[in-house]
Design an enzyme around this catalytic site. Structure first.
Site, PDB file in Angstrom:
ATOM      1  N   ASP A  25      24.574  10.893  26.405  1.00 25.68           N
ATOM      2  CA  ASP A  25      25.901  10.516  26.887  1.00 25.68           C
ATOM      3  C   ASP A  25      26.691  11.710  27.417  1.00 25.68           C
ATOM      4  O   ASP A  25      26.290  12.861  27.269  1.00 25.68           O
ATOM      5  CB  ASP A  25      26.697   9.815  25.761  1.00 25.68           C
ATOM      6  CG  ASP A  25      26.589  10.535  24.415  1.00 25.68           C
ATOM      7  OD1 ASP A  25      26.217  11.723  24.405  1.00 25.68           O
ATOM      8  OD2 ASP A  25      26.881   9.914  23.390  1.00 25.68           O
ATOM      9  N   ASN A  49      31.601   5.478  12.571  1.00 27.16           N
ATOM     10  CA  ASN A  49      31.760   4.019  12.681  1.00 27.16           C
ATOM     11  C   ASN A  49      30.441   3.337  13.042  1.00 27.16           C
ATOM     12  O   ASN A  49      30.427   2.163  13.380  1.00 27.16           O
ATOM     13  CB  ASN A  49      32.838   3.682  13.719  1.00 27.16           C
ATOM     14  CG  ASN A  49      32.452   4.119  15.138  1.00 27.16           C
ATOM     15  OD1 ASN A  49      31.363   4.654  15.358  1.00 27.16           O
ATOM     16  ND2 ASN A  49      33.332   3.880  16.088  1.00 27.16           N
ATOM     17  N   HIS A  68      28.354   4.178  15.575  1.00 24.55           N
ATOM     18  CA  HIS A  68      27.924   4.214  16.977  1.00 24.55           C
ATOM     19  C   HIS A  68      26.695   5.103  17.159  1.00 24.55           C
ATOM     20  O   HIS A  68      26.476   6.045  16.420  1.00 24.55           O
ATOM     21  CB  HIS A  68      29.061   4.605  17.932  1.00 24.55           C
ATOM     22  CG  HIS A  68      29.493   6.035  17.915  1.00 24.55           C
ATOM     23  ND1 HIS A  68      30.818   6.408  17.867  1.00 24.55           N
ATOM     24  CD2 HIS A  68      28.813   7.206  17.968  1.00 24.55           C
ATOM     25  CE1 HIS A  68      30.912   7.722  17.894  1.00 24.55           C
ATOM     26  NE2 HIS A  68      29.708   8.242  17.946  1.00 24.55           N
ATOM     27  N   GLU A  70      29.678   1.804  20.985  1.00 20.41           N
ATOM     28  CA  GLU A  70      30.649   1.605  19.917  1.00 20.41           C
ATOM     29  C   GLU A  70      30.494   0.212  19.307  1.00 20.41           C
ATOM     30  O   GLU A  70      29.993  -0.705  19.965  1.00 20.41           O
ATOM     31  CB  GLU A  70      32.061   1.730  20.502  1.00 20.41           C
ATOM     32  CG  GLU A  70      32.388   3.122  21.046  1.00 20.41           C
ATOM     33  CD  GLU A  70      32.849   4.088  19.969  1.00 20.41           C
ATOM     34  OE1 GLU A  70      32.298   4.072  18.855  1.00 20.41           O
ATOM     35  OE2 GLU A  70      33.787   4.867  20.246  1.00 20.41           O
TER      36      GLU A  70
HETATM   37  C1  GLP Z   1      29.440  11.699  19.204  1.00 22.05           C
HETATM   38  C2  GLP Z   1      28.172  11.465  20.058  1.00 22.05           C
HETATM   39  C3  GLP Z   1      27.063  10.849  19.264  1.00 22.05           C
HETATM   40  C4  GLP Z   1      26.952  11.554  17.937  1.00 22.05           C
HETATM   41  C5  GLP Z   1      28.179  11.292  17.123  1.00 22.05           C
HETATM   42  C6  GLP Z   1      28.178  11.942  15.743  1.00 22.05           C
HETATM   43  O1  GLP Z   1      30.461  10.817  19.425  1.00 22.05           O
HETATM   44  N1  GLP Z   1      28.422  10.690  21.225  1.00 22.05           N
HETATM   45  O2  GLP Z   1      25.859  10.913  20.007  1.00 22.05           O
HETATM   46  O3  GLP Z   1      25.823  11.094  17.231  1.00 22.05           O
HETATM   47  O4  GLP Z   1      29.321  11.755  17.835  1.00 22.05           O
HETATM   48  O5  GLP Z   1      28.678  13.233  15.791  1.00 22.05           O
HETATM   49  P1  GLP Z   1      28.613  14.273  14.630  1.00 22.05           P
HETATM   50  O6  GLP Z   1      27.182  14.710  14.555  1.00 22.05           O
HETATM   51  O7  GLP Z   1      29.507  15.378  15.077  1.00 22.05           O
HETATM   52  O8  GLP Z   1      29.062  13.589  13.399  1.00 22.05           O
END
Ligand code: GLP
Length: 241
Positions: free
Chosen positions: A68, A137, A139, A144
């Protein structure tokens, strides 16, 4: 089917995940790798950069597609995922920059960009190994929680909870883009192998839905129960212990 590897701490999660990427590259030097951003995979990228620097692995023939990118955002903006990947991995390994792909955060026509991204993945032969993190959450990528989830790469609205969780990377919450381009569930599910990294107690709830065998569109990570080859690499906190 979900296989589970429980690790003692973040360092072990990072090392085990890097070992799997390294094994994939050793078996198939021209692998197509799907990469994720966020705090969780930073340790894995550091391990991979070290492995590459010390000559144990090479990305010279590999090709990467990230999950993404924020929208709109320019690739050289400090908080773009392109910038994150350059800093955490690409500038530190022997990959050909032309073989690294993220959705274009400035695409004029996001719908066409999504289609083009999926076509590029298909033309590369599909993703061999996809690395995933999970949002608090539930995702994955930026898919989402919602009643309706989308198959292909698309532009999506971020939820207030994700904007707030990701604001730690920005000067203020107002600066977090409200939308993002993300691989869809079908794009992610097209990967032959998936490793899902989860560390910390704030990931325990989404992981519990996955491990309970639930299929919830309000917790997209739970849908990984339908994929034939997922390895969850988690610390004890994310396992709810
Ligand atoms: C972001 C990314 C995800 C990632 C998630 C968790 O929003 N788009 O691909 O897995 O956050 O992030 P973190 O590893 O910082 O908890």
């Amino acid at each position: 089917m979900i296989r589970i590897l429980v690790c003692e701490d973040y360092a072990e999660v990072s090392r085990r995940a890097a070992d799997i990427v390294a094994a994939q590259l050793s078996g198939k030097p021209d692998s197509v790798l799907g990469f994720a951003t966020g705090s969780t995979p930073e340790g894995m990228y550091a391990e991979l950069a070290r492995d590459c620097g010390e000559g144990r692995i090479s990305f010279a023939r590999a090709c990467t597609f990230n999950l993404d990118e924020y929208y709109p955002i320019s690739s050289d903006a400090p908080c773009s995922y392109r910038r994150y990947m350059e800093e955490n991995l690409f500038s530190r390994i022997d990959i050909d920059p032309a073989n690294t792909h993220l959705p274009n955060g400035l695409a004029e026509d996001p719908e066409a960009e999504g289609k083009h991204y999926d076509e590029m993945i298909a033309a590369a032969g599909g993703i061999d190994l996809q690395v995933l993190g999970v949002g608090r959450n539930g995702h994955i990528g930026f898919n989402e929680p919602d009643e309706v989830l989308i198959l292909g790469t698309h532009c999506t609205k971020l939820t207030p909870s994700t904007i707030s969780a990701n604001s730690r990377f920005f000067a203020s919450e107002d600066e977090v883009p409200k939308r993002a381009m993300t691989m869809g569930l079908g794009t992610i599910f097209g990967a032959k192998h998936i490793i899902l990294l989860a560390t910390g107690a704030e990931k325990a709830e989404p992981i519990s839905h996955l491990l309970a065998g639930e299929l919830r569109t309000d917790c997209p990570v739970s849908l990984l129960n339908l994929h034939p080859d997922v390895l969850l690499i988690a610390d004890r906190a994310a396992m709810g212990e």
